[in-house]
Motif scaffolding. Structure first.
Motif, PDB file in Angstrom:
ATOM      1  N   TRP A 110     -19.245  27.789 -32.832  1.00 33.67           N
ATOM      2  CA  TRP A 110     -18.589  28.450 -31.842  1.00 33.67           C
ATOM      3  C   TRP A 110     -17.997  29.726 -32.182  1.00 33.67           C
ATOM      4  O   TRP A 110     -17.486  29.788 -33.384  1.00 33.67           O
TER       5      TRP A 110
ATOM      6  N   TYR B  55     -21.470  31.674 -18.034  1.00 31.82           N
ATOM      7  CA  TYR B  55     -22.797  31.431 -18.630  1.00 31.82           C
ATOM      8  C   TYR B  55     -23.463  32.617 -18.717  1.00 31.82           C
ATOM      9  O   TYR B  55     -23.850  33.115 -17.808  1.00 31.82           O
TER      10      TYR B  55
ATOM     11  N   TRP C 207     -24.519  38.723 -22.437  1.00 31.90           N
ATOM     12  CA  TRP C 207     -23.844  38.367 -23.787  1.00 31.90           C
ATOM     13  C   TRP C 207     -23.452  39.688 -24.320  1.00 31.90           C
ATOM     14  O   TRP C 207     -22.564  39.592 -25.212  1.00 31.90           O
TER      15      TRP C 207
ATOM     16  N   GLY D 210     -20.829  30.706 -28.300  1.00 29.62           N
ATOM     17  CA  GLY D 210     -19.820  30.674 -27.558  1.00 29.62           C
ATOM     18  C   GLY D 210     -18.387  31.071 -27.966  1.00 29.62           C
ATOM     19  O   GLY D 210     -18.088  31.099 -29.209  1.00 29.62           O
TER      20      GLY D 210
ATOM     21  N   LEU E  57     -20.298  31.271 -22.690  1.00 32.43           N
ATOM     22  CA  LEU E  57     -21.555  30.539 -23.301  1.00 32.43           C
ATOM     23  C   LEU E  57     -22.546  31.228 -23.361  1.00 32.43           C
ATOM     24  O   LEU E  57     -22.877  32.073 -22.465  1.00 32.43           O
ATOM     25  N   ASN E  58     -23.525  31.533 -24.613  1.00 34.68           N
ATOM     26  CA  ASN E  58     -24.581  32.338 -24.465  1.00 34.68           C
ATOM     27  C   ASN E  58     -25.849  31.367 -24.113  1.00 34.68           C
ATOM     28  O   ASN E  58     -26.289  30.577 -24.974  1.00 34.68           O
TER      29      ASN E  58
ATOM     30  N   GLU F 240     -14.588  24.601 -26.797  1.00 37.86           N
ATOM     31  CA  GLU F 240     -14.065  25.915 -26.162  1.00 37.86           C
ATOM     32  C   GLU F 240     -12.762  25.787 -25.158  1.00 37.86           C
ATOM     33  O   GLU F 240     -11.972  26.477 -25.361  1.00 37.86           O
TER      34      GLU F 240
END
Length: 435
Positions: free
Chosen positions: A25, A249, A255, A269, A283-284, A300
């Motif tokens: 992350w 998300y 992203w 993330g 978050l990816n 995270e």
């Protein structure tokens, strides 16, 4: 300042010897300097080295010049319009929210209104003590930077702050809003609610948001975020845990756009400071694999619980910040089950100088270098916890990361030991575990 984690490898199909997917992350720590770059591409507000009020906003220049006085009065009328819009937002009056704007601005404002209402906005306080400035090449148009304090879900939260640019058309006593430009504050960048339609799920400890296209993911993500929040709460440093953890998300396009994009390629993330002691988590969606979300969220959300408002700027402390988050992500599992031991072994045997303060990987580092770095951080923190307990580890974290004391001073204070000796003990433990 950035640091991060790589995307998990794709898991093997069947067979007990297949490695489990790894996850890494990123944390993008908040900086003290906030720069708002308006759509013309020119830095508009730099909150360093300028006269400012107690809240850090640029103060209006003092002048008896008639033009300056007229500009100040225009700014006051703009502020009054923004106050009316804020009241409409909080009461659910969409027509009132849009009423101060020109028709060309209403589509974007309608989307922003819907996103903020979906996130259950409870505080929205726009403030500007500056003076509007004319927009070059647009007679009658003015630009005004605005600082907005906001809260979601919880009415009494310590608000986050976003700095945005607004453009206006002077129209008698009631200036009209022409555009609200997305924030380009460093490092947070544009918030998701500024630029995207959102679907939201709200729990007792977490709020999860995504785009309408990914709405079906929300129930499962909220359940996982609620579970992760219970773990992250245990690692709050310097005060109570966050009143809510806010998790976004992100699809492929989001992203690249939310919070400025541009994360290292191995990032799945990250947590980003947004003011008020708060860190949003992203978050990816393109990077996650089944089974990799739970420890990612624990990691995270622990950043969000443990980091100070201003984040941290000393890369020498990367091992401690990420090691604590990895420790929380592991959630008490035996050290032998940690997924990155092979990468730790490779790093220990070559390519690292053996110093924890030199552990942080570069943005373009290879996957195994990244994985090994996180693993060493985890094992060093695990050794300190095993030896002194979680509370003293958190006290050490607070002294180093929050109070910005040296590791030498913090170690003497918290552990009663010289850091040079403890550092060597941590390395011996890492080498013993890695084999």
């Amino acid at each position: 300042m950035t640091d991060g984690h790589q995307q998990p490898d794709q898991p093997g199909q069947g067979g007990v010897n297949q490695p489990r997917p790894r996850r890494r992350w990123a944390l993008w720590a908040a900086l003290a300097v906030v720069l708002v770059v308006l759509t013309c591409g020119v830095p508009a507000v730099l909150l360093v080295g300028v006269v400012s009020d107690a809240a850090g906003r640029p103060a209006a220049p003092r002048s008896d010049d008639p033009a300056a006085a007229a500009a100040r009065r225009l700014g006051e009328r703009m502020a009054a319009q923004l106050d009316r819009q804020a009241s409409a937002l909080l009461t659910g009056d969409r027509a009132g929210f849009l009423a101060i704007a020109e028709p060309t601005a209403r589509a974007a404002l309608t989307r922003r209104y819907a996103a903020l209402r979906t996130l259950r906005v409870t505080v929205w306080r726009p403030e500007s003590d500056g003076v509007p400035t004319p927009v070059d090449g647009q007679p009658g148009e003015w630009r005004l930077p605005v600082a907005v304090e906001y809260c979601f879900v919880v009415p009494g939260c310590t608000p986050s702050t976003v700095l945005i640019g607004t453009r206006w058309r002077a129209a008698g006593e009631q200036p009209r809003l022409v555009a609200v430009e997305e924030s380009r504050s460093t490092p947070a960048g544009a918030r998701p609610w500024e630029v995207s339609d959102l679907a939201v799920a709200v729990g007792k400890r977490a709020v999860v948001a995504t785009t309408p296209a990914l709405r079906a993911k929300l129930p499962g993500l909220l359940t996982q975020a609620e579970a992760a929040a219970k773990v992250a709460d245990l690692y709050a440093v310097g005060g109570a845990p966050p009143d809510r953890y806010l998790v976004f998300y992100a699809g492929r396009a989001e992203w690249q756009r939310w919070y400025g994009g541009g994360r290292p390629k191995w990032t799945a993330g990250y947590a980003v400071g947004v003011g008020g002691g708060r860190h949003d988590v992203v978050l990816n969606a393109q990077s996650l694999v089944p089974g990799g979300v739970d420890d990612l969220l624990r990691h995270e959300l622990t950043h969000a619980a443990s980091l100070p408002d201003r984040g941290y700027s000393d890369q020498a402390n990367w091992w401690l910040v990420e090691g604590l988050a990895e420790y929380a992500g592991a959630d008490g599992q035996p050290v032998g089950r940690y997924e990155g031991l092979a990468e730790v072994r490779k790093l220990v045997r070559g390519g690292w100088n053996g110093r924890l303060d030199g552990l942080a990987p570069a943005d373009g580092a290879a996957d195994d270098r990244v994985g090994g770095s996180y693993g060493v951080g985890y094992l060093a923190v695990r050794h300190l916890v095993d030896r002194y307990g979680e509370q003293r580890l958190l006290d050490f974290f607070k002294a180093v990361v929050h109070e910005r004391r040296s590791a030498d001073e913090a170690s003497e204070q918290v552990f009663g030991e010289r850091w040079s000796s403890l550092h060597d003990d941590c390395l011996s433990y890492v080498r013993a575990v890695a084999g």
